[in-house]
Each structure stands twice: as C-alpha cells, then as structure tokens.
Scaffold this active site. Structure first.
Site, PDB file in Angstrom:
ATOM      1  N   TYR A 281       0.843  -1.188   0.000  1.00  0.00           N
ATOM      2  CA  TYR A 281       0.000   0.000   0.000  1.00  0.00           C
ATOM      3  C   TYR A 281       0.891   1.255   0.000  1.00  0.00           C
ATOM      4  O   TYR A 281       2.051   1.184   0.386  1.00  0.00           O
ATOM      5  CB  TYR A 281      -0.896  -0.047   1.254  1.00  0.00           C
ATOM      6  CG  TYR A 281      -1.802   1.150   1.413  1.00  0.00           C
ATOM      7  CD1 TYR A 281      -2.778   1.432   0.456  1.00  0.00           C
ATOM      8  CD2 TYR A 281      -1.676   2.007   2.502  1.00  0.00           C
ATOM      9  CE1 TYR A 281      -3.597   2.534   0.600  1.00  0.00           C
ATOM     10  CE2 TYR A 281      -2.500   3.105   2.656  1.00  0.00           C
ATOM     11  CZ  TYR A 281      -3.457   3.368   1.692  1.00  0.00           C
ATOM     12  OH  TYR A 281      -4.259   4.466   1.838  1.00  0.00           O
TER      13      TYR A 281
ATOM     14  N   THR B 139       1.548   3.718   1.777  1.00  0.00           N
ATOM     15  CA  THR B 139       2.308   4.183   2.948  1.00  0.00           C
ATOM     16  C   THR B 139       3.350   3.168   3.424  1.00  0.00           C
ATOM     17  O   THR B 139       4.070   3.437   4.378  1.00  0.00           O
ATOM     18  CB  THR B 139       1.355   4.432   4.136  1.00  0.00           C
ATOM     19  OG1 THR B 139       0.688   3.205   4.436  1.00  0.00           O
ATOM     20  CG2 THR B 139       0.339   5.516   3.817  1.00  0.00           C
ATOM     21  N   LYS B 140       3.418   2.003   2.798  1.00  0.00           N
ATOM     22  CA  LYS B 140       4.259   0.927   3.343  1.00  0.00           C
ATOM     23  C   LYS B 140       5.703   1.046   2.849  1.00  0.00           C
ATOM     24  O   LYS B 140       6.030   1.924   2.071  1.00  0.00           O
ATOM     25  CB  LYS B 140       3.636  -0.426   3.004  1.00  0.00           C
ATOM     26  CG  LYS B 140       2.192  -0.570   3.533  1.00  0.00           C
ATOM     27  CD  LYS B 140       2.077  -0.585   5.054  1.00  0.00           C
ATOM     28  CE  LYS B 140       0.705  -0.266   5.599  1.00  0.00           C
ATOM     29  NZ  LYS B 140      -0.296  -1.287   5.521  1.00  0.00           N
ATOM     30  N   ASN B 141       6.557   0.134   3.284  1.00  0.00           N
ATOM     31  CA  ASN B 141       7.988   0.283   3.029  1.00  0.00           C
ATOM     32  C   ASN B 141       8.368   0.000   1.580  1.00  0.00           C
ATOM     33  O   ASN B 141       9.381   0.502   1.092  1.00  0.00           O
ATOM     34  CB  ASN B 141       8.800  -0.619   3.966  1.00  0.00           C
ATOM     35  CG  ASN B 141       8.706  -0.157   5.415  1.00  0.00           C
ATOM     36  OD1 ASN B 141       8.141   0.911   5.687  1.00  0.00           O
ATOM     37  ND2 ASN B 141       9.235  -0.938   6.329  1.00  0.00           N
TER      38      ASN B 141
END
Ligand SMILES: *Cc1c(COP(=O)(O)O)cnc(C)c1O
Length: 387
Positions: A183, A185-187
């Site tokens: 997603y 916002t993920k790393n």
C-alpha cells in the site's frame, strides 16, 4: 513563503518505476503477467524463498483472507490476534468465517504478548495471527512454541515488516503463511498490492487459485503464445490478483528496499537523539539479534508530562504543516466490533492506552534533512507550549 505540507508516509517514487510503468503500458500487457512473475521471484529472493512459495495479490488484506481460507480451518474456529492493528487484520478473520479473539500487547514492544496468547487459548482456538507492529519482530520463538504445543496455525501479518528479522530469519517465514502489503504508505509501494508467502509450495499454489476466481490456470498461461488452454474453476475464489502495472512499480521499489531502510534508520536515530531529553515516550531499543523495519516512529504523549493531549498534539502538528498518524486505536474501540462482540477496550488495557496516547511521526525515505528538522522543531515547539 510557507513550506509545503509534509505528507505522512509519502511514497518515494523514482524514474525507474515511472519508466517501467510506461514500458508496461506500451507493452499492451497490463494484467497479471511477466512483471508479476518477476516481482514474485525478486520478493522471494529477498526473503530467501523460491518463487513457488510466493504469490502476488492486490492487497495485504486479500493475502490475509486467502491465507486464512487456505489454512483450512473449520468455520467458527478462533483466531488469536492483537488489538493494536489495522482493522483489515480482524476483517480478514471475519470474512474467512472465523472468530477473532484479542490478546493484549506488551506495553514495551507493543507487539502481541505471548503470555496473553496462552491465556486466550480455548478448545476452539486454531490459529494465531501476530502483527509485527511498526516493523519490530514479535517473539517468534515463543509464538511458534505455543503454536506447536497447541497445534495451531500461524499466519504473520507482515504489513510493516518487509525488512524485519528475528534472529537472522525474515518475518513472514516462520508461520504457515506471511502476508505483506505494498500500500502507498508501506515500506515497498505498488499503490495497492500484497504478497502471500508460505512454507509449503502446495498451499501457495492453492492460495494462487483462490486469488484468481478459483481458476486452475491464470490468464497469462491461458492467453500466452503457447496456444489456447481451457480453464477449470476448482473452487469459489476471489478477484485478488496483482496486475503487471503494480508489479512494474514494485520491482524497482524492491531494488531500493535496503537504501530506503537505511534512510529511515537515519531519520529514526535523529528522532531518538532529538527527543531523548523530552517528556515524550520513545520506541523501545531494538532487541539484540533482530532487525527492525523502521516502518513507524511512534511517540507516547503523557498529557501531564507533555502539557498537551495526544489529539491536541496531532492538531498542532497539522497546523504546522506536518502530517502524522495514529497506529492504532485499539480494534475494540470501533463500534462495529464493540457491538458485534460486546468488546470493551478496557479488556486490553495496554492497547487501549497506546491507541489513545501515541502518534506516529513522518518516517518516509523521501523526507529531506530539512523536512526532518522541521518535524523535530515542530515537536519541540508544541512541547514548549507554542501550539
Ligand atoms: C496496511 C495494513 C494492512 C492492510 O494492507 P493492505 O495492503 O492495505 O490491504 C493489514 N495489516 C496491517 C497491520 C497494516 O498496517
């Protein structure tokens, strides 16, 4: 001139991703195909798994749902998970026809407490669903020992934990399944996207079928240049496949996973040093023999010591042009679960307190040194009563 708003967890998209998406569009193959296969194989290599143990899907929520079904638990089985997680963890359990049971977190690590897991086990317990919160690994020795003793399936929610190691071994490779998120916002980012990894290639093959309508062959194999093949629907599956357009982004994001991790580690250390003498509660030290993924930097605001409530702190940061996050209000705070299960957040006091008292600061690798300084200065100003 006002400085631009610092968006919480802005993705770091570079030219390589943009060129690959363009090449994908020009290739005429947008759906599930060669780029997904490459992303699966690269992701497997990152974790030390062969491609047969990795399946791309369109979200971590889908990965959790499919894993819970592929685990073959009888309907109504209880799944123990943490109250300090995103709602998707619990929704996936419910969509799989299973019953979520919450076990409180350790107040220091903020991860599910193995003692609380043991206390929550009943004759109907069939699985444990730990979340490696903020990128800090759960105690996988204890969790796997509890699972072995009670013959429970373990499915790891690795949405924060792409880089996480427990005693040298990747999070997601301990349980029957590990579920990852890409997603925004993920790393590692693909827009929307997820990955299921598993110990057993046959279980992953079933997850793959479940994620594409229950069809026995995926479209790439059907419509490729090797001639027409009929498909067979072998179970009632879902529309959860990853597209090549998504994988085009993920391939290049993954190639920079280590660089991005080092940048977040540097920002993390800057925050730790900057706030060491402040009244804020800071994340616990990283445990020896582990690697933290540095997905979230969460500060704990005691209103008496800090002179401001958590919610006023969020607003004061926003006014200063800085986006922050809350990870998470305890699952039991939300009306749907409270009403359906008669849960009271006070039953899980550590998660309740963390959910009501903490705030996540920006930790994106896209932040410049100036941005990080602005965040530090804003936090100090708010603490000094200049809100
Ligand atoms: C983001 C997240 C999810 C869901 O991931 P999606 O890819 O958005 O479906 C699940 N669990 C946790 C802990 C998350 O942070």
């Amino acid at each position: 001139m006002t400085a631009p708003y610092i968006v919480f967890a802005a993705p770091d998209i570079q030219d390589a991703e943009i060129a690959e998406v363009e090449a994908c569009l020009r290739s005429g193959w947008l759906g599930t195909g060669p780029r997904v296969a490459r992303f699966e194989s690269d992701f497997g290599a990152w974790l030390g798994l062969p491609p047969s143990q990795v399946a791309g899907v369109n979200s971590c929520t889908a990965a959790l749902h499919v894993s819970l079904i592929a685990a073959g638990l009888e309907p109504g089985s209880e799944v123990i998970t943490t109250p300090l997680t995103f709602c998707a963890t619990v929704n996936a359990i419910l969509h799989a026809g299973l019953v979520p049971v919450l076990a409180d977190v350790d107040p220091v690590t903020q991860n599910i407490d193995p003692d609380a897991i043991e206390a929550a086990i009943t004759p109907r317990t069939r699985a444990i669903l730990p979340v490696h919160f903020a990128g800090r690994p759960c105690d996988m020795d204890r969790i796997m020992a509890i699972a072995a003793k009670h013959e429970l399936v373990v499915i790891e929610d690795c949405a924060h934990a792409i880089e996480t190691l427990w005693k040298g071994r990747h999070a997601g490779t301990f349980g029957q399944f590990g579920c990852f998120s890409f997603y925004v916002t993920k790393n590692v980012v693909t827009g929307e996207g997820g990955m299921i990894v598993g110990r057993d290639a046959e279980a992953i093959a079933r997850a793959r079928v479940l994620a594409l309508h229950g069809m026995s062959k995926d479209a790439w194999h059907r419509f490729g240049d090797s001639g027409f093949k009929h498909y067979q629907v072998v179970e009632c599956g879902f529309k959860y496949n990853m597209m090549d357009m998504q994988a085009a982004i993920g391939i290049h994001q993954l190639a920079r996973v280590e660089t991005a991790w080092r940048r977040r580690e540097a920002i993390w250390s800057t925050y730790i040093d900057a706030f060491a003498d402040s009244p804020l509660g800071l994340p616990a030290d990283v445990e020896p023999q582990t690697r933290h993924a540095y997905h979230l930097f969460t500060i704990d605001i005691d209103p008496v010591r800090a002179g401001i409530s958590r919610d006023d702190f969020l607003q004061a940061m926003h006014v200063r042009g800085i986006g922050t996050g809350v990870h998470y209000l305890s699952v039991a705070e939300h009306p749907y679960y409270r009403e359906r299960f008669r849960w009271d957040p006070a039953q899980w006091p550590h998660a309740q307190r963390i959910g009501r008292g903490t705030m996540s600061l920006p930790l994106s690798p896209k932040l410049s040194d100036d941005d990080v300084e602005r965040v530090v200065a804003a936090v100090r100003a708010v603490l000094n009563g200049n809100a």
